[in-house]
Design an enzyme around this catalytic site. Structure first.
Site: not given
Length: 237
Positions: A37, A55, A78, A142, A146, A175, A177
């Site tokens: 998704t 969304d 995720n 952030y 979290k 990570v 990315t």
């Protein structure tokens, strides 16, 4: 006990680096189908992957995803967002609210929407990706979002256990990315992270502490607050 073999998995944020790895590794471990998704789903090269528009900040979109994926046996939250600044004081109110919509309300509302679906299948699981920022307040909105998700995951774990749904929370540092391209220091590869996630799920573990940094931060939670945040000493000088 959850298993990847013959499972049907829905992954949010599937277009990103971690999301793509989750999709690929789930299939390698025997998943029968993966709903990949995103707000704008991309094409995939495997018939077992079902692109699905989602969304996570929109309740109507979440409800539609639950209708489209009634066979899901695992939900992996995720998808995530980072505000333009690590400050709670300098960003706009809209930035703070948008961050919480993606990082907190989205996963919680998805869990609510999919709870009956997961409960209807044996060996089902919910996986929430948190962050070391759940335990260390270096990221402003952030970190706050979290931390809120971590608390919600604990609550969902208690509520879903009697319904036969296993809940695993994942904590990790940087990570490798695009989202962490700006960061220096050690980074997990997406392969390392996803391997630890799926190993934990299949071992019926409740929590993943994916790297040394995260383990050290978690251990520090039991200490005095000024040990966790040494900059507080300099502010008193």
């Amino acid at each position: 006990m959850p298993t990847l073999s013959n499972s049907v998995i829905l992954v949010t944020g599937a277009n990103g680096g971690i999301g793509t790895q989750l999709v690929r590794d789930a299939l390698e471990r025997g998943a029968r189908k993966v709903y990949a998704t995103a707000r704008s789903p991309r094409a995939w090269d495997d018939d077992r992957i079902v692109p699905l528009t989602l969304d996570v900040t929109d309740s109507t979109s979440i409800a539609a995803a639950a209708v489209a994926a009634p066979d899901a046996t695992m939900l992996i939250n995720n998808a995530g967002a980072i505000p333009p600044s690590a400050s709670l004081l300098d960003v706009t109110e809209a930035d703070i609210r948008a961050n919480f919509e993606t990082n907190f309300f989205g996963p919680v509302l998805l869990a609510r929407a999919f709870a009956p679906i997961l409960a209807a299948h044996s060996g089902s699981a919910l996986v929430d990706l948190h962050s070391v920022a759940s335990w260390a307040a270096f990221g402003g909105a952030y970190s706050a979002s979290k931390a809120a998700l971590w608390s919600a995951t604990n609550s969902l774990r208690l509520e879903l256990a009697p319904r036969g749904v296993h809940v695993t929370g994942v904590h990790m540092g940087y990570v490798d990315t695009a989202m962490a391209a700006h960061a220096d220091g050690p980074k997990l590869t997406t392969e390392e992270l996803v391997r630890s996630v799926f190993d934990a799920v299949e071992a019926d573990q409740f929590e993943v502490v994916a790297d040394d940094l995260t383990a050290a931060v978690k251990a520090g939670l039991s200490g005095p607050i000024e040990a966790m945040y040494p900059q507080l000493h300099s502010s008193e000088a």
